[in-house]
Structures are given as structure tokens and as C-alpha cells.
Scaffold this active site. Structure first.
Site, PDB file in Angstrom:
ATOM      1  CD  GLU A  88      -0.096   6.367   0.302  1.00 38.81           C
ATOM      2  OE1 GLU A  88      -0.034   5.131   0.476  1.00 38.81           O
ATOM      3  OE2 GLU A  88      -1.144   7.017   0.492  1.00 38.81           O
ATOM      4  CB  CYS A 148      -1.661   9.480  -6.055  1.00 40.95           C
ATOM      5  SG  CYS A 148      -2.388  11.138  -5.972  1.00 40.95           S
TER       6      CYS A 148
END
Length: 180
Positions: A56, A120
Site C-alpha cells: 500500500e 487496515c
């Protein structure tokens, strides 16, 4: 699995399981940064939608509407009131992805700019905000779908070692060591 494998000898690895709870994240992430003063924090989260190991690039501040495991959701629907909408990791995820893919592990590594506006993403943004970008987040698929614990452990080991290498080399560029 990563705890079993470990990292390079010069790296102290601390592993924590963070509950899927907004308020715990807001309390625990700053406490862990204060306790360890790490060079880098790497969060790993399971995504039922993931089919690859996903790096990410950034965390998002707003849009948190889903209830956590305590059936709680922040009233503001954000991580840090007044914080920037998005914070990028200082780790060059494209470089890390290319390097790890070149190792030809039996795991596919990809990049994402959206960690999902749930715990998350909330954890990642909170950590990025706390660390001024010295955090990373890796989404992994559930065990066996398609990777084994061993495959994921080896992939995480390689990814984190590459992240540390990228970080160390970027800091060398920032902190010039030439004589003037």
C-alpha cells in the site's frame, strides 16, 4: 511465520497483533512508536479480496463508516481531525515491488493506493501520521488462498528487507556525507 524466519542480524523485529478496533489503534500505535522509536513500522493485514501480496502506497484520513469488532465507528469518520486527506509512505513501493518481483519468489507482489477505508487503512494512516511517513502496510490474502504461511513469511521477509534497504539508501542521499 516472519517471527520464526527473522530478518537481518542488525534488525530488531517486534511483532504485535493489533485488534480490529478503532479506539485501540488510536491508543496503541502512538504507544508503540514511543516505546520502540523504530526506523520503520510495517503493518500486515489480511484482506479477503486480496489474491496477491499488496504494498500500500498511502493511508487515507476520511471515509471510515464500517463498525469495528466492538461495533464502534468514529463519529468524525476520520483518523486525525484536521490531518491531511492522504499521507504517502516515504518508502518507494514501486522500487520495492520491482526488486522483490525480480527475486522470483513464488508469490506475486503488487501495488495499491487504497487500503480500503477500514481498520487496515485506519491503522496505516494513524501510523503514517505518527511517523511522518516512516510506515508501510502490506495486505496479504487469507492463508491457503493461494499462499501458504511459509510462502507469505518468506515474501514478507524479502519485502521488509528491501524496504529497509530502500530507506537506508534514501537517508544516505538526504544526509550528505561528502566533505565540503
Amino acid at each position: 511465520e516472519l517471527e520464526k524466519l527473522g530478518l537481518r542480524e542488525d534488525v530488531d523485529l517486534h511483532v504485535y497483533e493489533i485488534p480490529v478496533e478503532y479506539q485501540t489503534v488510536q491508543r496503541l500505535i502512538p504507544a508503540l512508536w514511543k516505546k520502540h522509536s523504530p526506523q520503520l513500522v510495517v503493518h500486515v493485514g489480511v484482506s479477503g479480496m486480496a489474491t496477491t501480496v499488496t504494498l500500500e502506497k498511502c493511508g487515507h484520513n476520511v471515509g471510515y463508516k464500517g463498525l469495528d469488532n466492538c461495533r464502534f465507528c468514529p463519529g468524525s469518520q476520520c483518523c486525525v481531525e484536521g490531518g491531511p486527506e492522504c499521507i504517502d509512505s516515504i518508502i518507494d513501493m514501486d522500487t520495492v515491488c520491482k526488486r522483490v518481483s525480480a527475486l522470483e519468489l513464488d508469490v506475486t507482489v503488487t501495488i495499491s493506493k487504497d487500503a480500503g477505508r477500514y481498520l487496515c487503512d485506519f491503522t496505516y494512516y494513524t501510523s503514517l501520521y505518527q511517523s511522518r511517513g516512516r510506515s508501510a502496510f502490506i495486505h496479504v490474502p487469507p492463508l491457503g488462498k493461494p499462499y501458504t504461511a511459509e510462502q507469505l513469511g518468506r515474501a514478507l521477509q524479502a519485502i521488509i528487507e528491501e524496504m529497509l534497504d530502500v530507506l537506508e539508501h534514501s537517508e544516505e542521499k538526504i544526509n550528505c556525507h561528502h566533505e565540503h
